[in-house]
Structure formats: C-alpha cells, structure tokens
Scaffold this motif. Structure first.
Motif, mmCIF file in Angstrom:
data_model
loop_
_atom_site.group_PDB
_atom_site.id
_atom_site.type_symbol
_atom_site.label_atom_id
_atom_site.label_comp_id
_atom_site.label_asym_id
_atom_site.label_seq_id
_atom_site.Cartn_x
_atom_site.Cartn_y
_atom_site.Cartn_z
ATOM 1 N N UNK A 1 -41.033 -21.786 1.485
ATOM 2 C CA UNK A 1 -39.917 -21.638 2.681
ATOM 3 C C UNK A 1 -38.766 -22.479 1.731
ATOM 4 N N UNK A 2 -38.792 -23.147 1.069
ATOM 5 C CA UNK A 2 -38.415 -23.983 0.457
ATOM 6 C C UNK A 2 -37.094 -23.965 -0.143
ATOM 7 N N UNK A 3 -37.200 -22.154 -0.606
ATOM 8 C CA UNK A 3 -35.654 -21.485 -1.326
ATOM 9 C C UNK A 3 -35.223 -21.111 0.280
ATOM 10 N N UNK A 4 -35.177 -21.424 0.995
ATOM 11 C CA UNK A 4 -34.269 -20.837 2.188
ATOM 12 C C UNK A 4 -33.194 -21.774 2.920
ATOM 13 N N UNK A 5 -32.450 -21.521 3.259
ATOM 14 C CA UNK A 5 -31.395 -22.473 3.311
ATOM 15 C C UNK A 5 -31.666 -23.439 4.752
ATOM 16 N N UNK A 6 -30.760 -24.874 4.559
ATOM 17 C CA UNK A 6 -31.254 -25.480 6.167
ATOM 18 C C UNK A 6 -30.622 -25.133 6.791
ATOM 19 N N UNK A 7 -31.212 -25.226 8.080
ATOM 20 C CA UNK A 7 -30.176 -24.401 9.269
ATOM 21 C C UNK A 7 -29.305 -25.075 9.560
ATOM 22 N N UNK A 8 -29.370 -26.439 9.871
ATOM 23 C CA UNK A 8 -28.297 -26.994 10.193
ATOM 24 C C UNK A 8 -28.186 -28.307 9.004
ATOM 25 N N UNK A 9 -27.782 -28.469 7.675
ATOM 26 C CA UNK A 9 -27.146 -29.155 6.789
ATOM 27 C C UNK A 9 -26.306 -30.509 6.987
ATOM 28 N N UNK A 10 -26.096 -31.215 5.994
ATOM 29 C CA UNK A 10 -25.187 -32.416 6.618
ATOM 30 C C UNK A 10 -23.543 -31.346 5.795
ATOM 31 N N UNK A 11 -22.743 -31.838 6.148
ATOM 32 C CA UNK A 11 -21.296 -31.499 5.834
ATOM 33 C C UNK A 11 -20.896 -32.189 4.886
ATOM 34 N N UNK A 12 -20.117 -31.837 3.611
ATOM 35 C CA UNK A 12 -19.924 -32.442 3.167
ATOM 36 C C UNK A 12 -19.207 -33.363 3.355
ATOM 37 N N UNK A 13 -18.463 -33.825 4.629
ATOM 38 C CA UNK A 13 -17.486 -35.122 5.262
ATOM 39 C C UNK A 13 -19.346 -36.069 5.276
ATOM 40 N N UNK A 14 -20.028 -35.598 5.870
ATOM 41 C CA UNK A 14 -21.204 -36.602 5.939
ATOM 42 C C UNK A 14 -21.969 -36.818 5.238
ATOM 43 N N UNK A 15 -22.148 -36.306 4.015
ATOM 44 C CA UNK A 15 -22.420 -36.681 2.740
ATOM 45 C C UNK A 15 -22.198 -37.642 2.115
ATOM 46 N N UNK A 16 -20.912 -37.819 2.075
ATOM 47 C CA UNK A 16 -19.948 -38.083 1.743
ATOM 48 C C UNK A 16 -19.862 -40.287 2.146
ATOM 49 N N UNK A 17 -19.763 -39.797 3.707
ATOM 50 C CA UNK A 17 -20.298 -41.233 3.928
ATOM 51 C C UNK A 17 -21.173 -41.860 4.373
#
Length: 308
Positions: free
Chosen positions: A215-231
């Motif tokens: 299941x690690x190859x499946x995308x996270x349903x609710x990943x971080x947004x780019x803005x959140x990653x940068x913050x």
C-alpha cells in the motif's frame, strides 16, 4: 579513527506495532536518528553510519517498510504518523536530545518531527527538502476522490501493486533487484540496490517477495499541500544542513522551487552523485563534513576526534 562497530538489530514494541531498528556505534555516543526515504529502509545508512565515529546512529525501518510491521488495513501511511512513530522511538530509547540525519522522504518526516519536539539538536537533510509528495491547494478534493478510487480498485482486485499481479513475487534475488532499481532510482548501482533489497526481501518457498506493505505505492488521500510543506520548512528552529546530490532530486531548477522556504539558518552544500549519494559511495569529505556539523553542536569526545 576507531574500529567500526558491527550493526545491532532491535525490535521496539510501540503500542502493538513492532518497529525494526538497526544501530551502529557505542550507545554512549552522540545520538543520531537516521530516517530513510520512501520504499527504502535502515540499510540506506549501511555504508555511512559505520564511519560516523563517536556517534550512536539509530536507523528505524519506518512502519510499513523493511522489517517493521505494517499498519492495519483500515489505516494508511501519512508523514505525520511516521513522525509520531519516530518521536515514540526516541522516547522509548530515552533520548531527550538527539540529532537527525534524514534522506529523501525522511526529510519530510523530519520537518514534521521538528514541529513536535524541541529535543532536536541539529538536522541534516541528504538530498531532500521536506515533504516530497504534495498536492495543490485547489486539487485536494479531486485528489482525495482519485486516491479513494484507486484504493478500492486495488482492494477489489487483490493485487499487490497497481497492475502487476505477480509484481511482488520473484524467482531470484536478481529479479527483485532489477525491479527495485527501476522503481526507485534508475541510477542506483546494483551493489547499493542489493543492500536495500536484502533487508526488504522475504524468502517464500522457492521464491522471494517484498516485506514492505504494497500500500506504500498508493497516494496519501490527504497529503500536505505545497504551502504546508514549505511552512514546515520555515518553522524549523534548530540548525539545518542540506547536503544535496549534484545529479540528485534537486538538480537543475528543482532546488529553486523551495529555496525561498528554507529557514535563515539553513546551510546548503552540493556533493557528487545522485539521490542516494550517501549510500553509493560516501567519501571521506562527506563523512568529515557530517562529523564537523555534529561537533559544532556537541562537545566532548566527538569534538576532540574532529580536531585530531
């Protein structure tokens, strides 16, 4: 330089989930939590960790990876869950203060870990700049729907991957190595791929299969947004060092996309090699720079060794 310590393997039981941990160095050494990247495992540090004299390097297999347990089928894999696991690991080992050495996706885990604890003395990112998988602000709902449909499709088909019913079964180790190199890093040498694969392969009858959760190859349903990653990057308060591969994931214009999000204290250096340069052939210059970085924030034995 002292004699290299043989690695030691441990299993930590954290609320019913066993996390496999590989350690190098004396337990009284400078504690360094080593976080591997996506679909890798603790063997990512197999060549670098033994050279970090005076350090106690703790490299867990993230949950779902390597020899650690998988999450329940009604659960998933999010960066913040990995970060919470790693905080539990450090608390289980009694580490009030520690350094972080993170690669690839592990730098995303580390950026979240930095928001959860003030116990991090310094952080070093190896070819990583925080969360690697993000979603656009205006695409979250559509991404969630796509991720859910894909998850249901895999569940109904009982496949171990997206479209490869036999993709997780191999007649030989060599066949598994070839798949690992294709999926993760086409430039990864066979020797480096073998180190990662051997920790992640399980012999079943006359063949082999991966230990990691498919299941690690499946995308996270609710990943971080780019803005959140940068913050999260901006909010890192401890000393931060980025060691990036000249042919790695941030070569070309990719580095500039997050450069402005780095905190003021961040220091960047470039090193020969690709995304796994720390695993391929960690040279003396890389090791010495890491030791100097750690010594800058630690006194005692390690400082004396660097000065010598």
């Amino acid at each position: 330089m002292g004699l290299p310590f043989s690695p030691k393997d441990h299993l930590l039981d954290l609320d019913g989930i066993e996390i496999a941990v590989r350690c190098w160095g004396p337990e009284e050494g400078i504690p360094v939590l080593a976080l591997h990247g996506w679909l890798d495992n603790a063997a990512s540090f197999e060549r670098l960790a033994p050279q970090l004299d005076g350090c106690f390097v703790i490299a867990p297999d993230l949950v779902g990876h390597g020899r650690s347990d998988h999450r329940r089928h009604d659960s998933g894999y999010y960066l913040w869950e990995h970060a919470e696991d790693m905080l539990a690991v450090t608390e289980s080992l009694g580490l009030g203060q520690f350094h972080v050495l993170a690669h690839g996706m592990g730098t995303g885990v580390a950026s979240l870990l930095a928001a959860m604890t003030s116990g991090i003395v310094s952080m070093t990112f190896l070819d990583g700049m925080g969360a690697p998988f993000t979603v656009a602000e205006d695409d979250r709902v559509h991404h969630l729907a796509r991720a859910y449909r894909l998850k249901r499709m895999v569940q109904r088909s009982q496949l171990q991957g997206f479209s490869e019913p036999d993709g997780s079964r191999f007649d030989t180790v060599q066949t598994a190595l070839e798949q690992r190199r294709r999926r993760l890093d086409g430039e990864l040498s066979e020797d480096a791929a073998r180190l990662l694969a051997l920790r992640d392969l399980l012999q079943v009858g006359d063949g082999y299969c991966w230990r990691h959760d498919p299941r690690l190859v499946l995308p996270e349903p609710m990943p971080l947004t780019e803005r959140e990653a940068c913050e999260l990057l901006r909010e890192i308060r401890c000393p931060l060092y980025l060691m990036l591969g000249r042919q790695g994931a941030f070569s070309g214009d990719v580095f500039a996309l997050r450069e402005a999000s780095l905190p003021a204290q961040a220091k960047v250096s470039w090193h020969p090699g690709g995304h796994h340069f720390h695993l391929e052939a960690p040279d003396r210059a890389l090791v010495d720079q890491l030791l100097r970085t750690l010594a800058r924030h630690e006194g005692g034995l390690l400082q004396r060794q660097v000065n010598e």
